[in-house]
Design an enzyme around this catalytic site. Structure first.
Site, PDB file in Angstrom:
ATOM      1  N   ASP A 124       5.322  -3.125  11.546  1.00 45.32           N
ATOM      2  CA  ASP A 124       3.874  -2.843  11.661  1.00 45.32           C
ATOM      3  C   ASP A 124       3.392  -2.784  13.113  1.00 45.32           C
ATOM      4  O   ASP A 124       2.484  -2.013  13.446  1.00 45.32           O
ATOM      5  CB  ASP A 124       3.018  -3.837  10.842  1.00 45.32           C
ATOM      6  CG  ASP A 124       3.321  -5.290  11.124  1.00 45.32           C
ATOM      7  OD1 ASP A 124       4.254  -5.572  11.894  1.00 45.32           O
ATOM      8  OD2 ASP A 124       2.624  -6.172  10.558  1.00 45.32           O
TER       9      ASP A 124
ATOM     10  N   ARG B 142       0.824  -1.197   0.000  1.00 51.13           N
ATOM     11  CA  ARG B 142       0.000   0.000   0.000  1.00 51.13           C
ATOM     12  C   ARG B 142       0.853   1.240   0.000  1.00 51.13           C
ATOM     13  O   ARG B 142       1.896   1.280   0.662  1.00 51.13           O
ATOM     14  CB  ARG B 142      -0.871   0.049   1.275  1.00 51.13           C
ATOM     15  CG  ARG B 142      -2.205  -0.661   1.100  1.00 51.13           C
ATOM     16  CD  ARG B 142      -3.123  -0.372   2.246  1.00 51.13           C
ATOM     17  NE  ARG B 142      -2.369  -0.214   3.484  1.00 51.13           N
ATOM     18  CZ  ARG B 142      -2.800   0.485   4.520  1.00 51.13           C
ATOM     19  NH1 ARG B 142      -3.946   1.105   4.485  1.00 51.13           N
ATOM     20  NH2 ARG B 142      -2.072   0.558   5.620  1.00 51.13           N
TER      21      ARG B 142
ATOM     22  N   SER C  79       7.299  -4.998   7.374  1.00 47.31           N
ATOM     23  CA  SER C  79       6.939  -5.873   8.508  1.00 47.31           C
ATOM     24  C   SER C  79       7.614  -7.235   8.462  1.00 47.31           C
ATOM     25  O   SER C  79       6.959  -8.280   8.294  1.00 47.31           O
ATOM     26  CB  SER C  79       5.430  -6.018   8.549  1.00 47.31           C
ATOM     27  OG  SER C  79       4.865  -4.736   8.574  1.00 47.31           O
TER      28      SER C  79
HETATM   29  C1  GLC Z   1       6.001 -11.523  10.985  1.00 48.94           C
HETATM   30  C2  GLC Z   1       7.146 -10.527  10.815  1.00 48.94           C
HETATM   31  C3  GLC Z   1       7.004  -9.366  11.792  1.00 48.94           C
HETATM   32  C4  GLC Z   1       5.629  -8.740  11.669  1.00 48.94           C
HETATM   33  C5  GLC Z   1       4.547  -9.803  11.846  1.00 48.94           C
HETATM   34  C6  GLC Z   1       3.154  -9.243  11.672  1.00 48.94           C
HETATM   35  O1  GLC Z   1       6.098 -12.113  12.230  1.00 48.94           O
HETATM   36  O2  GLC Z   1       8.370 -11.190  11.017  1.00 48.94           O
HETATM   37  O3  GLC Z   1       7.993  -8.391  11.542  1.00 48.94           O
HETATM   38  O4  GLC Z   1       5.471  -7.748  12.646  1.00 48.94           O
HETATM   39  O5  GLC Z   1       4.746 -10.832  10.887  1.00 48.94           O
HETATM   40  O6  GLC Z   1       2.954  -8.704  10.413  1.00 48.94           O
END
Ligand code: GLC
Length: 472
Positions: A206, A84, A152
């Site tokens: 995130d 996004r 993320s």
């Molecule tokens: C996975 C990623 C992490 C993220 C999570 C939620 O665990 O390694 O960085 O925060 O997914 O999206």
């Protein structure tokens, strides 16, 4: 041949057996909570971080928004099947109720499978082309906007705008990115394109964006939680406890990367045959074992495996041994949420969902499917609760003098938002696991952490940089 009366108790017994195999009782959850707390301390310690699976990564986000941040920011959000791009405009607070005043526009771009599993450079070229498309549509190609990049995945951060990818998770596997700074890779892709310029100020997990976005509204929010495709949490830790950093005054948000909890075998006693199967057939075997028991990427598959077992044992679906149900990935996690949501409107609604898998389900089959969905989602909520309770214990240990500690957890993610009972089950279990500690944990849905939260972090960094310049 058994008659009907004999079959029903036998079905019930088999289903109960399976529920017991999946369920984690309070004693086990308490033990998991303590193990998580230990892991957190291991991850924070200078001499123990190497062996820790929960990496406890300093995010370099130290200040929460103070309400004075303003301006236009670009936020990027990469972490699941979609990418996004958002334009976030933070304006003066509403003079009447002091509520934040934020305007956003955004566009979603799909990330094709060949892009997320192909060449790393191509992945960043794709991102740059989506950014160009978005900026073009809003006639902003010639503006050099400050950018907050929600990325993320687990990254080792060296500063707010430096993040080396430690490992891919959630089905991503693009080559040549692990070990690299994703901000540099993105800058290079933007330069290669030569169509626009921007100023990448922050790279944000995130969970951290989610916490920030929530803290903008609830100042006592100091924990962020995601239960979506993946699962992870962050919280505000005392810098004096973060031994990997030199600074010792103040607080910093720690991206726990709790998904990797258990990757050293510490949770094996709590994992069942379906967890083992899911892991063995995943892209990242042996990794993210806690996440694989909780998050949306795997929940449907766990249910599917359990249903296949019951079908093969002749408990449901007339003992079928083939068909779409036996195809990996065919039972989507959204079915779990849908099935548990429509239960109250009767079995026809459940039968309709199962018809997607060409399953001609009798009422009795539906009842079993519902019980399996409930068992798997309940366990996920309980496991998450054990993790959140561990964080609550840790924050309490940091503030022993605070007898009246209230913690707000900002939450986001499809499982949390779409599943009808996940949030309630998790909150109740957290309360139970925190009994007697004097800590009260509350949950708040966080709105668009990856967009608004990232923009706020960028805005705070911008404000701090301006302050620092003014001091010089
Ligand atoms: C996975 C990623 C992490 C993220 C999570 C939620 O665990 O390694 O960085 O925060 O997914 O999206």
């Amino acid at each position: 041949m058994m008659n009907q009366e004999e079959t029903v108790p036998c079905v019930d017994m088999k289903v109960k057996e399976l529920e017991n195999q999946i369920n984690l009782n309070d004693e086990k959850l308490t033990s998991i909570m303590h193990k998580m707390l230990n892991e957190m301390k291991k991850g924070l310690g200078k001499s123990t971080n190497d062996q820790a699976k929960v990496k406890m990564i300093p995010s370099y986000v130290a200040s929460l928004p103070d309400g004075t941040e303003k301006g236009s920011f670009l936020a990027l959000d990469l972490g699941g099947t979609n990418f996004r791009v958002l334009l976030v405009e933070i304006m003066d607070r509403n003079e009447h109720n002091n509520k934040p005043n934020i305007r956003m526009d955004s566009q979603i771009y799909r990330m094709p499978k060949d892009v997320i599993t192909g060449e790393g450079e191509k992945l960043f070229d794709h991102i740059a082309s989506c950014m160009a498309d978005f900026l073009k549509r809003l006639s902003l190609l010639d503006k050099k906007l400050p950018v907050g990049f929600t990325f993320s995945f687990p990254c080792k951060q060296h500063g707010l705008d430096h993040a080396d990818l430690i490992t891919w998770t959630k089905g991503f596997s693009a080559d040549g990115v692990v070990g690299q700074d994703v901000v540099t890779m993105l800058r290079e892709a933007i330069d290669r394109r030569g169509e626009f310029d921007c100023n990448i100020i922050a790279v944000v997990n995130d969970t951290v964006g989610t916490m920030m976005s929530c803290a903008h509204e609830f100042p006592d929010c100091q924990v962020g939680l995601i239960v979506g495709t993946g699962s992870n949490a962050c919280y505000m830790e005392k810098l004096s406890n973060i031994e990997l950093l030199e600074d010792s005054t103040g607080d910093m948000c720690i991206n726990m990367e709790w998904g990797a909890f258990g990757d050293d075998g510490i949770l094996n006693e709590f994992r069942n045959e379906f967890d083992v199967h899911v892991d063995e057939n995943s892209l990242n075997r042996g990794k993210q074992l806690y996440e694989k028991m909780i998050s949306g990427m795997y929940m449907g598959e766990i249910v599917r495996l359990a249903l296949c077992k019951l079908a093969k044992d002749g408990v449901i679906f007339n003992g079928i041994t083939n068909g779409p149900l036996f195809k990996p990935g065919s039972f989507e996690t959204s079915y779990v949420s849908q099935i548990e949501s429509v239960v109250s409107s009767g079995m026809t609604a459940v039968q309709n969902i199962l018809a997607n898998l060409e399953l001609g389900a009798l009422r009795s089959d539906c009842e079993v499917v519902i019980r399996v969905c409930q068992a798997v989602s309940r366990r996920a909520a309980h496991l998450c609760a054990a993790g959140i309770a561990a964080i609550a214990h840790k924050i309490k240990q940091n503030q022993p003098e605070n007898d009246d500690l209230k913690i707000t957890v900002g939450v986001d993610g499809t499982v949390y938002k779409k599943h009808p009972t996940f949030s309630k089950i998790m909150a109740e279990k957290v309360e139970h696991l925190c009994q007697g500690t004097g800590v009260k944990v509350e949950f708040a849905l966080s709105y668009d952490g990856s967009g608004k939260g990232a923009a706020l972090i960028t805005a705070v960094a911008h404000r701090m940089a301006q302050l620092a310049n003014a001091d010089r």
